[in-house]
Each structure stands twice: as C-alpha cells, then as structure tokens.
Design an enzyme around this catalytic site. Structure first.
Site, PDB file in Angstrom:
ATOM      1  N   ARG A  46      -1.599  -2.255 -13.309  1.00 19.00           N
ATOM      2  CA  ARG A  46      -2.224  -1.890 -14.584  1.00 19.00           C
ATOM      3  C   ARG A  46      -1.239  -1.317 -15.592  1.00 19.00           C
ATOM      4  O   ARG A  46      -1.384  -1.525 -16.796  1.00 19.00           O
ATOM      5  CB  ARG A  46      -3.331  -0.879 -14.323  1.00 19.00           C
ATOM      6  CG  ARG A  46      -4.686  -1.521 -14.531  1.00 19.00           C
ATOM      7  CD  ARG A  46      -5.796  -0.579 -14.719  1.00 19.00           C
ATOM      8  NE  ARG A  46      -5.630   0.665 -13.989  1.00 19.00           N
ATOM      9  CZ  ARG A  46      -6.590   1.258 -13.326  1.00 19.00           C
ATOM     10  NH1 ARG A  46      -7.774   0.708 -13.282  1.00 19.00           N
ATOM     11  NH2 ARG A  46      -6.405   2.400 -12.722  1.00 19.00           N
ATOM     12  N   ASP A  89      -5.056  -5.959 -15.444  1.00 17.41           N
ATOM     13  CA  ASP A  89      -6.008  -5.037 -14.850  1.00 17.41           C
ATOM     14  C   ASP A  89      -6.929  -5.838 -13.927  1.00 17.41           C
ATOM     15  O   ASP A  89      -7.789  -6.591 -14.403  1.00 17.41           O
ATOM     16  CB  ASP A  89      -6.802  -4.362 -15.982  1.00 17.41           C
ATOM     17  CG  ASP A  89      -7.820  -3.376 -15.445  1.00 17.41           C
ATOM     18  OD1 ASP A  89      -8.027  -3.343 -14.208  1.00 17.41           O
ATOM     19  OD2 ASP A  89      -8.413  -2.646 -16.257  1.00 17.41           O
ATOM     20  N   HIS A 175      -0.259  -5.586   9.856  1.00 20.82           N
ATOM     21  CA  HIS A 175       1.205  -5.489   9.909  1.00 20.82           C
ATOM     22  C   HIS A 175       1.730  -5.310  11.332  1.00 20.82           C
ATOM     23  O   HIS A 175       2.892  -5.571  11.588  1.00 20.82           O
ATOM     24  CB  HIS A 175       1.735  -4.409   8.951  1.00 20.82           C
ATOM     25  CG  HIS A 175       1.590  -3.007   9.448  1.00 20.82           C
ATOM     26  ND1 HIS A 175       0.422  -2.297   9.352  1.00 20.82           N
ATOM     27  CD2 HIS A 175       2.475  -2.175  10.047  1.00 20.82           C
ATOM     28  CE1 HIS A 175       0.603  -1.091   9.867  1.00 20.82           C
ATOM     29  NE2 HIS A 175       1.837  -0.985  10.298  1.00 20.82           N
ATOM     30  N   LYS A 179       5.438  -6.817  13.820  1.00 20.80           N
ATOM     31  CA  LYS A 179       6.402  -5.990  14.563  1.00 20.80           C
ATOM     32  C   LYS A 179       7.026  -6.820  15.685  1.00 20.80           C
ATOM     33  O   LYS A 179       6.319  -7.523  16.413  1.00 20.80           O
ATOM     34  CB  LYS A 179       5.717  -4.752  15.166  1.00 20.80           C
ATOM     35  CG  LYS A 179       5.276  -3.746  14.098  1.00 20.80           C
ATOM     36  CD  LYS A 179       4.710  -2.502  14.739  1.00 20.80           C
ATOM     37  CE  LYS A 179       4.010  -1.623  13.722  1.00 20.80           C
ATOM     38  NZ  LYS A 179       4.816  -0.589  13.130  1.00 20.80           N
ATOM     39  N   GLU A 213       0.214   9.137  16.302  1.00 21.37           N
ATOM     40  CA  GLU A 213       0.940   9.431  15.062  1.00 21.37           C
ATOM     41  C   GLU A 213       1.058  10.938  14.915  1.00 21.37           C
ATOM     42  O   GLU A 213       0.147  11.678  15.294  1.00 21.37           O
ATOM     43  CB  GLU A 213       0.168   8.894  13.866  1.00 21.37           C
ATOM     44  CG  GLU A 213       0.032   7.387  13.864  1.00 21.37           C
ATOM     45  CD  GLU A 213      -0.550   6.922  12.551  1.00 21.37           C
ATOM     46  OE1 GLU A 213       0.243   6.580  11.666  1.00 21.37           O
ATOM     47  OE2 GLU A 213      -1.786   6.926  12.408  1.00 21.37           O
ATOM     48  N   ASP A 232      -9.780   2.612  10.955  1.00 21.20           N
ATOM     49  CA  ASP A 232      -8.433   2.523  10.376  1.00 21.20           C
ATOM     50  C   ASP A 232      -7.435   1.902  11.349  1.00 21.20           C
ATOM     51  O   ASP A 232      -6.531   1.183  10.937  1.00 21.20           O
ATOM     52  CB  ASP A 232      -7.970   3.939   9.978  1.00 21.20           C
ATOM     53  CG  ASP A 232      -6.604   3.949   9.317  1.00 21.20           C
ATOM     54  OD1 ASP A 232      -6.376   3.112   8.427  1.00 21.20           O
ATOM     55  OD2 ASP A 232      -5.755   4.790   9.679  1.00 21.20           O
ATOM     56  N   HIS A 237      -5.255  -2.962  14.345  1.00 24.72           N
ATOM     57  CA  HIS A 237      -4.011  -2.980  15.121  1.00 24.72           C
ATOM     58  C   HIS A 237      -4.252  -2.938  16.635  1.00 24.72           C
ATOM     59  O   HIS A 237      -3.662  -3.701  17.389  1.00 24.72           O
ATOM     60  CB  HIS A 237      -3.127  -1.786  14.741  1.00 24.72           C
ATOM     61  CG  HIS A 237      -2.962  -1.609  13.262  1.00 24.72           C
ATOM     62  ND1 HIS A 237      -2.804  -2.673  12.404  1.00 24.72           N
ATOM     63  CD2 HIS A 237      -2.925  -0.494  12.482  1.00 24.72           C
ATOM     64  CE1 HIS A 237      -2.671  -2.211  11.167  1.00 24.72           C
ATOM     65  NE2 HIS A 237      -2.759  -0.904  11.185  1.00 24.72           N
ATOM     66  N   LYS A 331      -4.259  10.966  14.715  1.00 29.92           N
ATOM     67  CA  LYS A 331      -3.321  11.602  13.782  1.00 29.92           C
ATOM     68  C   LYS A 331      -2.976  12.975  14.349  1.00 29.92           C
ATOM     69  O   LYS A 331      -3.794  13.592  15.042  1.00 29.92           O
ATOM     70  CB  LYS A 331      -3.992  11.805  12.418  1.00 29.92           C
ATOM     71  CG  LYS A 331      -4.504  10.507  11.788  1.00 29.92           C
ATOM     72  CD  LYS A 331      -3.464   9.845  10.939  1.00 29.92           C
ATOM     73  CE  LYS A 331      -3.991   8.616  10.241  1.00 29.92           C
ATOM     74  NZ  LYS A 331      -2.947   7.631   9.948  1.00 29.92           N
TER      75      LYS A 331
HETATM   76  C1  BG6 Z   1      -2.118   1.694   8.820  1.00 33.72           C
HETATM   77  C2  BG6 Z   1      -3.113   2.816   8.803  1.00 33.72           C
HETATM   78  O1  BG6 Z   1      -2.764   0.462   8.920  1.00 33.72           O
HETATM   79  O2  BG6 Z   1      -1.248   1.855   9.922  1.00 33.72           O
HETATM   80  C3  BG6 Z   1      -2.416   4.155   8.750  1.00 33.72           C
HETATM   81  O3  BG6 Z   1      -3.966   2.690   7.674  1.00 33.72           O
HETATM   82  C4  BG6 Z   1      -1.397   4.270   9.864  1.00 33.72           C
HETATM   83  O4  BG6 Z   1      -3.355   5.229   8.829  1.00 33.72           O
HETATM   84  C5  BG6 Z   1      -0.485   3.045   9.902  1.00 33.72           C
HETATM   85  O5  BG6 Z   1      -0.638   5.439   9.638  1.00 33.72           O
HETATM   86  C6  BG6 Z   1       0.401   3.059  11.122  1.00 33.72           C
HETATM   87  O6  BG6 Z   1       1.354   2.050  11.033  1.00 33.72           O
HETATM   88  P1  BG6 Z   1       2.733   2.175  11.796  1.00 33.72           P
HETATM   89  O7  BG6 Z   1       3.417   0.888  11.521  1.00 33.72           O
HETATM   90  O8  BG6 Z   1       3.432   3.368  11.218  1.00 33.72           O
HETATM   91  O9  BG6 Z   1       2.391   2.381  13.236  1.00 33.72           O
END
Ligand code: BG6
Length: 482
Positions: A46, A89, A175, A179, A213, A232, A237, A331
């Site tokens: 934006r 936007d 993601h 890895k 984490e 999340d 993952h 977390k």
């Molecule tokens: C994300 C989550 O998809 O993955 C985050 O939304 C999390 O909350 C993150 O911290 C962890 O990714 P990585 O690659 O650091 O293990």
C-alpha cells in the site's frame, strides 16, 4: 515442467516476511546465478513509495540479514536493478490496474505471484488480478498461510482462488516443506533399503514429533490470539511432518505421486478423543536465563488461547495400527527444536538376558532444527572380557549434516520454495485436498475441546508445557525425548 517465470510479483513486499525471508532468499538465488536471467521482481504494497525507496528497503533488509561476506556490492547492485515497486491497495481491486500497466507484456509471459498478505485480502486481490489481466494461463499464484482458520473459511479461500487459478497453478506454502531436513526424510526413508521394511507397526512402537519454540508472541498478538498453537502449527507444519513420516512410498518424486500419498495419511487420522490432548498457556517464567512475561501479560488481557498443545494421534490404516504419534508444540519452551523420534520396539527375545545384559530398543532421532542431524541408537558390546557378564550399551550412529555436507551452503526454506514457484514445480506445495483434510481433523479437535469445556492449563515460560503433557505419554510408559 512449466516454463520459468519471467516476472515475480510480491504482494506484501514491505512486510515482515518479505524483509526477513523473501528478499534475502531471492538475493541468495540471484547471487548464485539460479534465477532466470530475465527475471524481474516487482514488489507491491500500500505504501506510496517509488522504486528507489523500495530498493533502499530491500538493501536495508539484506544488510541486516545476509552475512557481509555474501553481500558483494556489485552483486547487490545487479540484484537491486531487477527490483521494482508499484503501489497498490489489495483491498481495492481497481487499484491493481496500475500493476497491469506497469507489467505490460510481462503479464502474459510467465508471471509468478506471491501473496504474503492477510488472507482477508486474498479474494479482493484475486478479483483485482483478474480485472488487471494478471491472471492469464501463464500465471502461477502462491499463497502464504494462514489459509483460513477452519475448514469452512479454508474452502472459501480455495473456492475464490479456484474461480481464477486452476489447482495446477496454485502453490500453497507450508515453509516446513522447504526445509532441507524435511525433504531429507524422503531420502532417508526411500533412498535406503534399511528402514522401510521396519517402518510399520510391527517394528515401531511410537513416533514423537516436537516443534518447540523459545519465542513468545513476537508482536503478532491479534493473529496468534485468534489462532492458537493447534491452528498455527499443528494444522500445517506438524501434520505435514506426520504425513511424510507415515506415508507409503510414492512411485515417483512428482507433485501428484507425493501429494497423493500424503493425503491418504491425512484422511486416515483417527478423530481425536479430547482426553488424548493437553493444552497450555505460558505464564511468566525464564527462557535462556532471562525473565519473560506471561502470555496474558504480553496480550494485556486474559485469553483462552493455547500457546502449547500436546496430543496423541493415530493413523488408522494397516501400516500404523496401534502406533501412537505423539505431537507437541509450544511457545516459550526451554529450547528451539524441531525433531522427530522413531522409537522401535524391543527385540522379540534377548539372548543376552541370561548374561545380565539389558537391551534398549533402537531409536532414530531426526533433528530438523536448529541442527540438522540424524542419530540412530544401536546396542553395542562394551569392550572387555565379560567375566562378570556381558555389558551392552546404547551407542549413537550420528550423521551431522553440517559435517557430511560441509562445503554446501545451507539454504533457507524460502529459497527452495521461491525457486520452485518460479520454475513451476508444485511438489513441495500443499494441494487443496491436503489442506482440507488437515482442517477437517483440526476442526473436530477444537469441537471436542469445546464440548469438554477444555481451557489451557498454565505452564511457566521456559518449561515443557503443563504437567499433564508429561502424563499424556507417561501413562503409556513413554517419556518425551528431551
Ligand atoms: C509459522 C508460525 O508458520 O511458523 C509461527 O506462524 C512459528 O508462529 C513459525 O513461529 C515457526 O517456523 P520455524 O521455521 O521458525 O520453525
């Protein structure tokens, strides 16, 4: 495979993901000569800034993330010359017309679009792309998570995308699939004769998957508080890791074959009994020796959102009958770690029992991060003359990836995923049926929590979650690997 894209269009280009991951990844690919020579990168967001201001944002981001020795000024200059910016936007589809004008003939000559914006903007963005002539048959669309917050909202997003982009050109990002060690799971399982004959309920006693984490909310309060750890982390993952551990051998390393096998696992997940899950929320404590506030303090209000979840899943098929898959993530845990433990069963009969030697069942530990290691514990005879009986001891067979491939640069997940998107290979992206199977299982868990009035138990930051998470495995005689 499809023709490589000539243009990459990044939505959310001034945002956090772009600065921390996407621009550094693109720079890494550029520096190694892996991007198509004619690829131009257009950022959009934006902010009403021009090319130069965006290049400055990109250069600043690279300076803080990419190691100095990799940031040769001439390489950086050539990278920045590829980068352009057009303000738009995404909530107002008509503003995307300027993007169409800026791209001109590039719009129909291999375009890869990456949406790292809030999912609430996906629908209007797609409408705008279509109207601006940016959704032609040569266009691929990548979508960053979260893809909805439940099955219904995920379907809504998927329907909106599918109206304009067929599945073959839709690239859903998880993601974790980018890895290296996650992909290495496939090499380990299907590139070696050793494990696969034992990779089933007759030889495996249980599987543990932990993603721990040390970070807390990191300023993502409104996003995270609306999601919680189950949605999340587990929905995407962790279920992808579980699917890669549990799937049958794909016949080829192709997008269809690999994703067909994963989705079969996801559809075989048994509906979870709420009693087989534990949820937690951290209160003030210490991580890495430093005091940290509790979740509600960070949020500045009380909340029932879980920052920790542990559960016992089952894959109801022939291969995995009776093998629990213990999953946990949270977390503010004591360590940042992502790992998979494959616990094998004891040998059926020990010939050493009469000689006083105790046996430990074999264990395979696959560490995904922070280090990429594979460690297999085997029983070995302790050297000696055995006058007082035989002594056997567990010894690890360790593969440290960083040593085994010392001369190879470790790439971040987005380098792989962006290159696959640009080149048009969807193997490491999540297909619609996978994401929907994941949500279906997750929604049922949340419904179970609600029906049972479950709310998170507290745990001090810097510990492995509520005591009940330990009890969850201990009642099966299993101790979490730490
Ligand atoms: C994300 C989550 O998809 O993955 C985050 O939304 C999390 O909350 C993150 O911290 C962890 O990714 P990585 O690659 O650091 O293990």
């Amino acid at each position: 495979m499809a023709a490589p894209a000539q243009t990459l269009l990044l939505f959310g280009a001034t945002g956090d993901l772009s600065r921390r991951m996407l621009l550094p990844s693109l720079f890494g690919l550029h520096a190694d000569g892996l991007l198509p020579a004619d690829l131009e990168i257009y950022g959009t967001a934006r902010s009403e800034i021009d090319d130069d201001a965006f290049r400055k944002t990109a250069a600043d981001a690279l300076q803080s993330i990419v190691k100095d020795r990799d940031l040769a000024p001439d390489v950086l200059d050539r990278f920045l010359a590829r980068v352009h910016y057009v303000a738009a936007d995404a909530s107002r589809p008509e503003t995307l017309a300027t993007l169409g004008e800026a791209l001109g003939p590039r719009a129909n000559a291999g375009l890869a679009i990456f949406l790292s914006t809030a999912p609430s903007l996906f629908e209007s963005t797609i409408a705008g792309l279509e109207a601006a002539g940016l959704a032609g048959p040569q266009t691929r669309l990548a979508l960053e998570k979260p893809l909805g917050h439940d099955l219904a909202s995920s379907r809504e997003i998927n329907d909106a995308v599918a109206r304009v982009f067929p599945e073959a050109r839709t690239f859903r990002i998880d993601h974790y699939l980018g890895k290296e060690t996650v992909q290495n799971l496939l090499a380990l399982r299907f590139g070696n004769i050793l494990f696969e004959p034992l990779w089933n309920a007759s030889a495996i006693e249980h599987v543990e998957i932990t993603v721990g984490e040390t970070v807390g909310l990191e300023g993502r309060t409104s996003y995270f508080d609306g999601m919680g750890s189950l949605r999340d982390m587990v929905q995407n993952h962790m279920l992808q890791l579980l699917a890669l551990v549990a799937m049958e051998a794909p016949a080829q390393f192709t997008a269809t074959a690999v994703r067909d096998e994963k989705v079969k696992v996801l559809r075989s997940l048994r509906k979870l009994d709420a009693k087989e899950s534990v949820i937690g929320q951290y209160v003030a404590g210490a991580v890495d020796g430093k005091p940290v506030p509790g979740y509600a303090d960070e949020l500045e209000k009380p909340s029932d959102t879980e920052t920790f979840v542990a559960l016992k899943a089952h894959v109801d098929n022939w291969r995995w009958q009776g093998v629990p898959f213990y999953l946990r993530t949270g977390k503010r845990l004591p360590r940042r770690t992502s790992e998979i433990v494959i616990q094998f069963r004891p040998v059926p009969h020990s010939m050493f029992a009469g000689k006083g030697a105790a046996l430990q069942p074999n264990r395979l530990l696959i560490s995904i991060q922070p280090e990429e290691n594979i460690s297999f514990t085997i029983m070995a005879k302790q050297p000696g003359l055995d006058r007082d009986g035989i002594r056997l001891r567990e010894v690890p067979l360790d593969i440290r990836m960083a040593n085994a491939f010392a001369d190879v640069r470790r790439r971040i997940a987005y380098e792989r995923l962006l290159l696959d998107l640009i080149e048009g290979d969807p193997t490491l992206f999540v297909r619609r049926d996978e994401v929907e199977a994941q949500w279906e299982w997750i929604d049922a868990i949340r419904a179970g929590w609600e029906a049972n009035g479950m709310t998170p138990k507290t745990y001090p930051a810097g510990t492995w979650g509520p005591a009940a998470a330990i009890a969850l495995t201990e009642r099966d005689g299993v101790t979490w690997h730490e």
